[in-house]
Write a protein that holds these residues in place. Structure first.
Motif, PDB file in Angstrom:
ATOM      1  N   TYR A  49       9.490 -52.928 -40.149  1.00 29.27           N
ATOM      2  CA  TYR A  49       9.067 -54.088 -39.368  1.00 29.27           C
ATOM      3  C   TYR A  49       9.045 -55.355 -40.224  1.00 29.27           C
ATOM      4  O   TYR A  49       9.500 -56.417 -39.792  1.00 29.27           O
ATOM      5  CB  TYR A  49       7.693 -53.818 -38.763  1.00 29.27           C
ATOM      6  CG  TYR A  49       7.235 -54.937 -37.867  1.00 29.27           C
ATOM      7  CD1 TYR A  49       7.667 -55.020 -36.555  1.00 29.27           C
ATOM      8  CD2 TYR A  49       6.395 -55.931 -38.351  1.00 29.27           C
ATOM      9  CE1 TYR A  49       7.275 -56.062 -35.738  1.00 29.27           C
ATOM     10  CE2 TYR A  49       6.003 -56.983 -37.544  1.00 29.27           C
ATOM     11  CZ  TYR A  49       6.436 -57.046 -36.237  1.00 29.27           C
ATOM     12  OH  TYR A  49       6.055 -58.087 -35.439  1.00 29.27           O
ATOM     13  N   GLU A  69      16.102 -58.437 -26.509  1.00 23.14           N
ATOM     14  CA  GLU A  69      14.844 -57.778 -26.899  1.00 23.14           C
ATOM     15  C   GLU A  69      15.049 -56.279 -27.049  1.00 23.14           C
ATOM     16  O   GLU A  69      14.606 -55.664 -28.039  1.00 23.14           O
ATOM     17  CB  GLU A  69      13.768 -58.066 -25.850  1.00 23.14           C
ATOM     18  CG  GLU A  69      13.349 -59.516 -25.790  1.00 23.14           C
ATOM     19  CD  GLU A  69      12.467 -59.827 -24.590  1.00 23.14           C
ATOM     20  OE1 GLU A  69      11.800 -60.868 -24.597  1.00 23.14           O
ATOM     21  OE2 GLU A  69      12.438 -59.013 -23.633  1.00 23.14           O
ATOM     22  N   TRP A  73      14.749 -54.116 -30.669  1.00 19.51           N
ATOM     23  CA  TRP A  73      13.915 -52.937 -30.859  1.00 19.51           C
ATOM     24  C   TRP A  73      14.730 -51.667 -31.040  1.00 19.51           C
ATOM     25  O   TRP A  73      14.332 -50.764 -31.789  1.00 19.51           O
ATOM     26  CB  TRP A  73      12.912 -52.792 -29.711  1.00 19.51           C
ATOM     27  CG  TRP A  73      11.723 -53.649 -29.968  1.00 19.51           C
ATOM     28  CD1 TRP A  73      11.382 -54.816 -29.358  1.00 19.51           C
ATOM     29  CD2 TRP A  73      10.736 -53.424 -30.985  1.00 19.51           C
ATOM     30  NE1 TRP A  73      10.244 -55.339 -29.920  1.00 19.51           N
ATOM     31  CE2 TRP A  73       9.824 -54.511 -30.915  1.00 19.51           C
ATOM     32  CE3 TRP A  73      10.534 -52.427 -31.937  1.00 19.51           C
ATOM     33  CZ2 TRP A  73       8.720 -54.608 -31.772  1.00 19.51           C
ATOM     34  CZ3 TRP A  73       9.444 -52.527 -32.790  1.00 19.51           C
ATOM     35  CH2 TRP A  73       8.553 -53.608 -32.696  1.00 19.51           C
ATOM     36  N   ARG A  76      15.451 -51.514 -34.693  1.00 22.46           N
ATOM     37  CA  ARG A  76      14.284 -51.127 -35.482  1.00 22.46           C
ATOM     38  C   ARG A  76      14.005 -49.633 -35.316  1.00 22.46           C
ATOM     39  O   ARG A  76      13.673 -48.939 -36.284  1.00 22.46           O
ATOM     40  CB  ARG A  76      13.048 -51.923 -35.038  1.00 22.46           C
ATOM     41  CG  ARG A  76      13.155 -53.437 -35.045  1.00 22.46           C
ATOM     42  CD  ARG A  76      13.302 -54.043 -36.410  1.00 22.46           C
ATOM     43  NE  ARG A  76      14.639 -53.993 -36.950  1.00 22.46           N
ATOM     44  CZ  ARG A  76      15.657 -54.772 -36.538  1.00 22.46           C
ATOM     45  NH1 ARG A  76      15.509 -55.614 -35.547  1.00 22.46           N
ATOM     46  NH2 ARG A  76      16.832 -54.677 -37.130  1.00 22.46           N
ATOM     47  N   PHE A  99      11.188 -48.355 -25.655  1.00 18.87           N
ATOM     48  CA  PHE A  99      10.926 -49.743 -25.271  1.00 18.87           C
ATOM     49  C   PHE A  99      10.106 -49.775 -23.985  1.00 18.87           C
ATOM     50  O   PHE A  99       9.115 -50.512 -23.874  1.00 18.87           O
ATOM     51  CB  PHE A  99      12.251 -50.480 -25.087  1.00 18.87           C
ATOM     52  CG  PHE A  99      12.107 -51.944 -24.785  1.00 18.87           C
ATOM     53  CD1 PHE A  99      12.092 -52.881 -25.813  1.00 18.87           C
ATOM     54  CD2 PHE A  99      11.995 -52.392 -23.477  1.00 18.87           C
ATOM     55  CE1 PHE A  99      11.968 -54.241 -25.537  1.00 18.87           C
ATOM     56  CE2 PHE A  99      11.870 -53.748 -23.194  1.00 18.87           C
ATOM     57  CZ  PHE A  99      11.855 -54.674 -24.225  1.00 18.87           C
ATOM     58  N   PRO A 217       4.142 -52.131 -32.516  1.00 17.15           N
ATOM     59  CA  PRO A 217       5.536 -52.060 -32.237  1.00 17.15           C
ATOM     60  C   PRO A 217       5.956 -53.299 -31.520  1.00 17.15           C
ATOM     61  O   PRO A 217       6.568 -53.275 -30.499  1.00 17.15           O
ATOM     62  CB  PRO A 217       5.633 -50.874 -31.323  1.00 17.15           C
ATOM     63  CG  PRO A 217       4.335 -50.807 -30.663  1.00 17.15           C
ATOM     64  CD  PRO A 217       3.348 -51.423 -31.576  1.00 17.15           C
ATOM     65  N   HIS A 218       5.583 -54.352 -31.804  1.00 15.76           N
ATOM     66  CA  HIS A 218       5.819 -55.553 -31.042  1.00 15.76           C
ATOM     67  C   HIS A 218       5.706 -56.682 -31.943  1.00 15.76           C
ATOM     68  O   HIS A 218       4.868 -56.846 -32.310  1.00 15.76           O
ATOM     69  CB  HIS A 218       4.747 -55.819 -30.051  1.00 15.76           C
ATOM     70  CG  HIS A 218       3.449 -55.969 -30.842  1.00 15.76           C
ATOM     71  ND1 HIS A 218       2.897 -57.068 -31.350  1.00 15.76           N
ATOM     72  CD2 HIS A 218       2.665 -55.229 -31.498  1.00 15.76           C
ATOM     73  CE1 HIS A 218       1.906 -56.953 -32.170  1.00 15.76           C
ATOM     74  NE2 HIS A 218       1.737 -55.890 -32.238  1.00 15.76           N
ATOM     75  N   PRO A 223       5.845 -54.238 -30.253  1.00 20.78           N
ATOM     76  CA  PRO A 223       7.238 -54.242 -29.922  1.00 20.78           C
ATOM     77  C   PRO A 223       7.340 -55.104 -28.861  1.00 20.78           C
ATOM     78  O   PRO A 223       7.184 -55.030 -27.946  1.00 20.78           O
ATOM     79  CB  PRO A 223       7.580 -52.864 -29.560  1.00 20.78           C
ATOM     80  CG  PRO A 223       6.498 -52.212 -29.031  1.00 20.78           C
ATOM     81  CD  PRO A 223       5.366 -52.997 -29.671  1.00 20.78           C
TER      82      PRO A 223
END
Length: 223
Positions: A49, A69, A73, A76, A99, A217-218, A223
């Motif tokens: 991250y 977006e 993700w 990642r 996601f 996660p954001h 995320p």
């Protein structure tokens, strides 16, 4: 001088995860036949991250922004699994399912000390906004957690085209609230919050919550 408005960070300030990133990644991976230890995923996620490019896409909106977006993700997620020894490409639908999973409010919680102050600030006439290194899932999460109505605007880095510590997300929130920087404070929990607020001429206030095992996660925290 008391502020006329407040800008608030999301992850780590208003909301947090009920389960670790690694636990969720591991669980969904198992449904695709992949056995990856949740603890290992949690250990590698922070570095992945931190090294990622900003979650920000200047000039994009609508379906193109959502695709960007998801793509950000997806990269990642692939990097996290690769760092845990997953040499083969991931199952084609895993990243998309992850996601979508993090868009579900049941995976999140609003901190217990959030609702009361939000109501008090609104009763005092303060204008409130969220400024977060997050994507378009955030407004739905805030609604699902019962706190969306407190805010006049939610600015996420992906749509703003810039991520904290860049001052642009703060400036967009100030424009939406119709307030000058000197009339507003920002509440957050990271160095990016402090630096971005100062760059925008906004007074920063940092809170210190117990840190989860992994970052969100954001974006910058979220995320």
């Amino acid at each position: 001088m008391a502020p006329r408005g407040l800008l608030l960070d999301a992850m780590g300030t208003l909301i947090g995860l009920r389960r670790s990133v690694g636990a969720v990644y591991s669980e969904l991976a198992a449904s695709h036949g992949l056995a990856v230890d949740a603890g290992a995923l949690d250990r590698v996620f922070p570095a992945v991250y931190r090294q990622a490019p900003p979650l920000a896409f200047p000039g994009l909106e609508g379906p193109e922004l959502l695709a960007a977006e998801r793509g950000w993700w997806g990269e990642r997620i692939a990097e996290v699994f690769a760092a845990c020894g997953q040499a083969e490409p991931l199952p084609p639908h895993l990243a998309g399912e992850l996601f979508d999973r993090f868009a579900e409010p049941d995976l999140w919680h609003a901190y217990a000390d959030v609702a009361g102050p939000l109501e008090t600030w609104r009763q005092r006439g303060l204008k409130l906004a969220v400024v977060s290194n997050f994507d378009q899932r955030l407004p739905g999460l805030l609604k699902g957690l019962g706190i969306a109505s407190a805010f006049e605007v939610v600015v996420v880095s992906s749509a703003a085209g810039a991520a904290k510590p860049d001052p642009r997300p703060f400036q967009l929130a100030l424009e939406a609230l119709g307030l000058e920087p000197g009339a507003v404070w920002h509440v957050g929990d990271s160095p990016e919050d402090e630096a971005g607020a100062r760059a925008a001429g906004v007074r920063p206030l940092l809170i210190r919550r117990p840190r989860p095992a992994t970052p969100p996660p954001h974006g910058a925290g979220e995320p």
